[in-house]
Design a protein around this motif. Structure first.
Motif, PDB file in Angstrom:
ATOM      1  N   ALA A  85     -62.203  97.497  20.242  1.00 24.43           N
ATOM      2  CA  ALA A  85     -63.607  97.237  19.917  1.00 24.43           C
ATOM      3  C   ALA A  85     -64.006  95.820  20.315  1.00 24.43           C
ATOM      4  O   ALA A  85     -65.085  95.592  20.887  1.00 24.43           O
ATOM      5  N   GLU A  86     -63.147  94.869  20.017  1.00 18.66           N
ATOM      6  CA  GLU A  86     -63.451  93.480  20.357  1.00 18.66           C
ATOM      7  C   GLU A  86     -63.459  93.277  21.869  1.00 18.66           C
ATOM      8  O   GLU A  86     -64.248  92.479  22.394  1.00 18.66           O
ATOM      9  N   LYS A  87     -62.599  93.994  22.583  1.00 15.04           N
ATOM     10  CA  LYS A  87     -62.578  93.920  24.047  1.00 15.04           C
ATOM     11  C   LYS A  87     -63.889  94.456  24.624  1.00 15.04           C
ATOM     12  O   LYS A  87     -64.475  93.856  25.542  1.00 15.04           O
ATOM     13  N   ILE A  88     -64.351  95.583  24.094  1.00 12.53           N
ATOM     14  CA  ILE A  88     -65.621  96.158  24.557  1.00 12.53           C
ATOM     15  C   ILE A  88     -66.765  95.192  24.271  1.00 12.53           C
ATOM     16  O   ILE A  88     -67.628  94.941  25.135  1.00 12.53           O
ATOM     17  N   MET A 134     -70.437 100.818  27.592  1.00 10.08           N
ATOM     18  CA  MET A 134     -69.511 101.104  26.488  1.00 10.08           C
ATOM     19  C   MET A 134     -68.366 101.989  26.977  1.00 10.08           C
ATOM     20  O   MET A 134     -67.177 101.708  26.738  1.00 10.08           O
ATOM     21  N   LEU A 135     -68.713 103.062  27.670  1.00 10.43           N
ATOM     22  CA  LEU A 135     -67.703 104.009  28.141  1.00 10.43           C
ATOM     23  C   LEU A 135     -66.815 103.379  29.209  1.00 10.43           C
ATOM     24  O   LEU A 135     -65.587 103.573  29.220  1.00 10.43           O
ATOM     25  N   GLU A 136     -67.427 102.598  30.091  1.00  6.70           N
ATOM     26  CA  GLU A 136     -66.669 101.943  31.159  1.00  6.70           C
ATOM     27  C   GLU A 136     -65.587 101.020  30.603  1.00  6.70           C
ATOM     28  O   GLU A 136     -64.488 100.919  31.162  1.00  6.70           O
ATOM     29  N   HIS A 137     -65.895 100.385  29.488  1.00  6.10           N
ATOM     30  CA  HIS A 137     -64.959  99.407  28.935  1.00  6.10           C
ATOM     31  C   HIS A 137     -64.060  99.989  27.844  1.00  6.10           C
ATOM     32  O   HIS A 137     -63.384  99.238  27.144  1.00  6.10           O
ATOM     33  N   GLY A 138     -64.070 101.325  27.688  1.00  6.19           N
ATOM     34  CA  GLY A 138     -63.041 101.937  26.864  1.00  6.19           C
ATOM     35  C   GLY A 138     -63.482 102.660  25.607  1.00  6.19           C
ATOM     36  O   GLY A 138     -62.633 103.182  24.875  1.00  6.19           O
ATOM     37  N   ALA A 139     -64.781 102.706  25.299  1.00  9.82           N
ATOM     38  CA  ALA A 139     -65.215 103.461  24.120  1.00  9.82           C
ATOM     39  C   ALA A 139     -64.910 104.936  24.313  1.00  9.82           C
ATOM     40  O   ALA A 139     -65.069 105.476  25.409  1.00  9.82           O
TER      41      ALA A 139
END
Length: 301
Positions: free
Chosen positions: A264-267, A237-242
């Motif tokens: 959110a959709e990208k994550i 989650m954090l890696e992809h931008g959360a």
């Protein structure tokens, strides 16, 4: 004209903060939790009937007397001296045994709906009292919004609403027993406890960054070692931008807070392509309106 059929939304929840303080003499744990409603919801349809029954779209869900929605109807019927039944149809969108209060949300929706269907006239406070006898999360699911829950989870105080946020949910393909998690909880293993007072101050100030900086759940000390996929999902989650990520309740579902719907959709897309988790995007939801908790119900022809 008497209402014969109602359709209600049974909303999922996440825990922004979850602390376990001590084990009580009654066997429950004293907790302090900041809980938040989500737009993700089961659809609960109540139809007047002579008998009491439950059907569900989830093939693995027990629909007999042990089902929490069934138990909610049976308890309300007993306490209020009702001689009628109801057919409860559960369209399950919240995964089972996920830490998202799906069963409690269904039970709360049944209590709200039957209060109207059976013309009982109970207040929200009275419904919460019935809900507390069913499970610790049921009173919160009756109220909704952003709430501080103490005691064993049934003592509620509404907090200033969390600023709107998009939420990514990811549940690895495992089921976690809440009883097992609490039974294996050891306070001495906890190194990070939630700053509940600080989170309250951030909510009062409308400071989403401050809230996300204070996310903490002591039950991760039990669930994460048993299910490493939980830690992996948090990291992803954090890696992809959360902006922050945490396990909800006793797990195993992990949530991430995104800056906007596109992020959110990208994550979610990244998690779907790289893990075997169930993944969805939802958003935060406010407190249920109405003193008797029934105004979310909709008549259907």
């Amino acid at each position: 004209m008497p209402v014969e059929r109602l359709v209600l939304a049974a909303r999922a929840k996440i825990n922004l903060a979850l602390d376990v303080l001590f084990k009580r003499p009654d066997g429950y744990h004293e907790v302090a939790m900041v809980m938040q409603s989500l737009a993700l919801a089961d659809k609960v349809t109540l139809t007047a009937d002579r008998a009491l029954s439950v059907v569900s779209t989830a093939p693995d869900l027990e629909c007999g007397p042990s089902n929490l929605a069934y138990r909610a109807a049976a308890l309300l019927r007993e306490r209020c001296g009702v001689d009628r039944g109801v057919r409860i149809a559960l369209e399950k969108n919240i995964p089972l045994a996920a830490g998202l209060a799906g069963g409690s949300a269904d039970a709360a929706a049944v209590l709200r709906g039957l209060n109207r269907l059976w013309g009982l006239g109970l207040t929200l406070s009275e419904l919460e009292g019935v809900g507390a006898a069913l499970g610790s999360d049921v009173p919160f699911c009756l109220r909704g919004g952003t709430v501080l829950a103490t005691g064993r989870g049934e003592a509620l105080r509404s907090l200033p609403a969390l600023p709107h946020a998009w939420i990514v949910l990811a549940k690895p393909p495992v089921a976690v027993s809440t009883a097992w998690v609490y039974g294996n909880y050891r306070g001495e293993r906890v190194t990070l406890r939630p700053d509940v007072a600080g989170m309250e101050s951030c909510l009062a100030a409308g400071d989403l960054n401050g809230v996300t900086a204070r996310l903490a759940n002591v039950l991760e000390t039990v669930t994460v070692p048993a299910h490493p996929a939980v830690a992996a999902l948090k990291a992803a989650m954090l890696e992809h931008g959360a902006r922050a990520s945490l396990m909800s309740g006793s797990g195993p579902t992990v949530f991430g807070i995104a800056d906007n719907l596109r992020q959110a959709e990208k994550i979610a897309a990244a998690l779907r392509s790289s893990t075997d988790a169930w993944v969805t995007v939802t958003e935060t939801a406010g407190e249920l309106e109405g003193e008797d908790g029934t105004t979310v119900a909709a008549d259907q022809a």
